[in-house]
Design a protein around this motif. Structure first.
Motif, PDB file in Angstrom:
ATOM      1  N   ILE A 321      52.701  17.102  13.097  1.00  0.00           N
ATOM      2  CA  ILE A 321      53.497  17.491  14.262  1.00  0.00           C
ATOM      3  C   ILE A 321      52.634  18.117  15.359  1.00  0.00           C
ATOM      4  O   ILE A 321      52.847  17.880  16.546  1.00  0.00           O
ATOM      5  N   ASN A 322      51.628  18.893  14.943  1.00  0.00           N
ATOM      6  CA  ASN A 322      50.836  19.653  15.918  1.00  0.00           C
ATOM      7  C   ASN A 322      49.434  19.078  16.127  1.00  0.00           C
ATOM      8  O   ASN A 322      48.567  19.762  16.674  1.00  0.00           O
ATOM      9  N   SER A 323      49.219  17.840  15.703  1.00  0.00           N
ATOM     10  CA  SER A 323      47.868  17.269  15.741  1.00  0.00           C
ATOM     11  C   SER A 323      47.260  17.284  17.140  1.00  0.00           C
ATOM     12  O   SER A 323      46.040  17.419  17.286  1.00  0.00           O
ATOM     13  N   GLY A 324      48.090  17.159  18.149  1.00  0.00           N
ATOM     14  CA  GLY A 324      47.572  17.105  19.512  1.00  0.00           C
ATOM     15  C   GLY A 324      46.982  18.405  20.011  1.00  0.00           C
ATOM     16  O   GLY A 324      46.208  18.408  20.978  1.00  0.00           O
ATOM     17  N   ILE A 325      47.312  19.519  19.373  1.00  0.00           N
ATOM     18  CA  ILE A 325      46.825  20.822  19.850  1.00  0.00           C
ATOM     19  C   ILE A 325      46.009  21.570  18.794  1.00  0.00           C
ATOM     20  O   ILE A 325      45.696  22.750  18.972  1.00  0.00           O
ATOM     21  N   TRP A 339      43.219  25.620  11.004  1.00  0.00           N
ATOM     22  CA  TRP A 339      44.577  25.182  11.331  1.00  0.00           C
ATOM     23  C   TRP A 339      45.635  25.999  10.611  1.00  0.00           C
ATOM     24  O   TRP A 339      46.794  26.000  11.010  1.00  0.00           O
ATOM     25  N   PHE A 340      45.251  26.681   9.543  1.00  0.00           N
ATOM     26  CA  PHE A 340      46.230  27.440   8.758  1.00  0.00           C
ATOM     27  C   PHE A 340      46.128  28.944   8.976  1.00  0.00           C
ATOM     28  O   PHE A 340      46.880  29.715   8.378  1.00  0.00           O
ATOM     29  N   ILE A 341      45.167  29.356   9.804  1.00  0.00           N
ATOM     30  CA  ILE A 341      45.062  30.788  10.106  1.00  0.00           C
ATOM     31  C   ILE A 341      46.299  31.220  10.904  1.00  0.00           C
ATOM     32  O   ILE A 341      46.689  30.582  11.876  1.00  0.00           O
ATOM     33  N   GLY A 342      46.898  32.292  10.492  1.00  0.00           N
ATOM     34  CA  GLY A 342      48.096  32.794  11.175  1.00  0.00           C
ATOM     35  C   GLY A 342      49.388  32.220  10.645  1.00  0.00           C
ATOM     36  O   GLY A 342      50.461  32.605  11.109  1.00  0.00           O
ATOM     37  N   LEU A 343      49.297  31.303   9.663  1.00  0.00           N
ATOM     38  CA  LEU A 343      50.502  30.737   9.056  1.00  0.00           C
ATOM     39  C   LEU A 343      50.735  31.374   7.686  1.00  0.00           C
ATOM     40  O   LEU A 343      49.810  31.910   7.067  1.00  0.00           O
ATOM     41  N   GLU A 344      51.967  31.279   7.220  1.00  0.00           N
ATOM     42  CA  GLU A 344      52.289  31.753   5.867  1.00  0.00           C
ATOM     43  C   GLU A 344      51.853  30.686   4.865  1.00  0.00           C
ATOM     44  O   GLU A 344      52.658  29.886   4.396  1.00  0.00           O
ATOM     45  N   VAL A 345      50.559  30.670   4.578  1.00  0.00           N
ATOM     46  CA  VAL A 345      49.965  29.666   3.694  1.00  0.00           C
ATOM     47  C   VAL A 345      49.332  30.360   2.495  1.00  0.00           C
ATOM     48  O   VAL A 345      48.648  31.373   2.652  1.00  0.00           O
ATOM     49  N   GLN A 346      49.557  29.816   1.317  1.00  0.00           N
ATOM     50  CA  GLN A 346      48.930  30.358   0.107  1.00  0.00           C
ATOM     51  C   GLN A 346      47.598  29.653  -0.126  1.00  0.00           C
ATOM     52  O   GLN A 346      47.547  28.468  -0.419  1.00  0.00           O
TER      53      GLN A 346
END
Length: 410
Positions: A321-325, A339-346
């Protein structure tokens, strides 16, 4: 002799009689009033003598009884308060449980909608999607093997060891939901010699996944981003894995490792590291945007090493979905982690995904700790992988039926 009364005399007698009668009526009236008042007063006094005053009643109660009554009242109020508080806690607990259930349901619904949106967007972005892919194909994991035009011998070394080929490849995909493809784009001159060679190899083995991407070492971040975006537009998988073509992989161990996280969203799994940011030009893994990471000598944020890592469907959807940015750094694994910094990712630091070649992976196998992947750190893969892949497989590979004996349902 008859007496004769003058009128004046007659009137005087009558007046005397009348005056006497008048006095008698008034007296009677006064006596009646007095009697009524006396009776009322007597009645009030009688009632007062029969019912003691309120203060007299209170005065007759034992002070100890009053204290007991007061204590009982306080205890009753305390119990009421505790009951109300307990009921409030119970009610809040049920409310929280209900909210959590609603959130889980919403997350699942949103994830499904995002996946469908991602499939639509990615198909328009340019992945080479065959016409028979009218709907997503169900799978457990899609494994994309990153390869290049010059790596034909590497690909053959994988086909001869851990990667199934031909009918076995198709059977594994249908029965176990494990999709394996070599991921490659096209040359700077589409339709040239390099592209025709890949087309011929794919006609022989049917194990390529072509991207609308120009191959090049400095374009690995773009290729990785496009791989996940395009893969999710074709396969509805629970996990998407990227692996290099000079890494040894045990498929059964990989599947059992991923299965532990099936019920958890936003999984990023691999061997997590935090290497130095190299500012000096001309060195391998130089980072032109080193200044973004602070002073010289700083380290990158934690990210999975690029030889092999996997992500759950939620994160593949997010990339699509966000590949363009999504920003691309010089190093593909750093880009992926950013790409996962700042997301709720384990972030799952799975050390079995970065075992060394024999004797390291061999010792672990003998001790019952089968490795998911094996490679040599100095070479960022198996050194001289074409010559050594078979030896690594013989020493560290799982038994042939490990994958087929698994109870994997997808």
């Amino acid at each position: 002799m008859a007496s004769i009364f003058w009128p004046s005399q007659l009137n005087g007698e009558n007046n005397k009689k009348t005056r006497g009668k008048s006095v008698s009526v008034k007296l009677i009236f006064v006596l009646c009033i007095a009697s009524f008042l006396s009776g009322s007063l007597f009645t009030l006094q009688t009632r007062s003598s029969r019912r003691p005053a309120d203060h007299q009643v209170i005065a007759t109660i034992n002070p100890a009884h009053l204290e007991n009554i007061e204590k009982s009242t306080q205890e009753c109020d305390h119990k009421k308060r505790k009951l109300v508080e307990k009921n409030s806690v119970d009610v809040m607990g049920e409310v929280i449980k209900t909210q959590e259930a609603i959130h889980r349901s919403l997350d699942k619904t949103i994830s499904t909608l995002e996946m469908e949106l991602a499939a639509s967007r990615a198909s328009q972005m340019g992945g080479q999607v065959a016409s028979n892919h009218s709907r997503l194909q169900k799978a457990f994991v899609v494994i994309g093997i990153n390869t290049a035009f010059s790596s034909r011998k590497r690909r053959d070394s994988l086909r001869e060891t851990w990667m199934p080929k031909g009918e076995k490849l198709e059977k594994m995909e249908k029965e176990k939901g494990i999709v394996i493809r070599f991921v490659i784009g096209h040359s700077s001159k589409p339709g040239g010699v390099l592209d025709r060679a890949i087309d011929a190899e794919n006609a022989e083995h049917g194990d390529f996944f072509r991207l609308n991407h120009v191959e090049g070492y400095h374009e690995l971040s773009t290729k990785t981003r496009l791989y996940f975006s395009t893969a999710i537009s074709i396969w509805d998988a629970e996990f998407y894995v990227k692996v290099d073509d000079d890494v040894h992989l045990n498929l059964g161990t990989l599947v059992s490792t991923l299965s532990k996280y099936r019920s958890k969203p936003r999984i990023y799994i691999g061997c997590m590291k935090s290497g130095p940011v190299l500012a000096q030009k001309g060195v391998r893994y130089h980072e032109p945007e080193y200044w973004k990471f602070g002073e010289e000598g700083n380290k990158y944020f934690r990210h999975a090493t690029g030889q092999i890592y996997g992500i759950s469907k939620d994160l593949a959807t997010y990339i699509s979905i966000n590949s363009g940015i999504l920003h691309r750094y010089a190093n593909e694994d750093v880009s992926m982690g950013s790409w996962f910094i700042g997301l709720e990712v384990q972030h799952v630091d799975e050390r079995s995904m970065c075992c060394g070649t024999p004797p390291d992976c061999e010792w672990k196998k003998q001790s019952g700790n089968m490795c998911v992947a094996s490679f040599d750190w100095p070479c960022s893969g198996i050194c001289k992988s074409v010559e050594r892949m078979k030896a690594v497989h013989n020493a560290c590979g799982e038994v042939e039926g490990a994958l087929w004996d698994s109870n994997l349902h997808f």
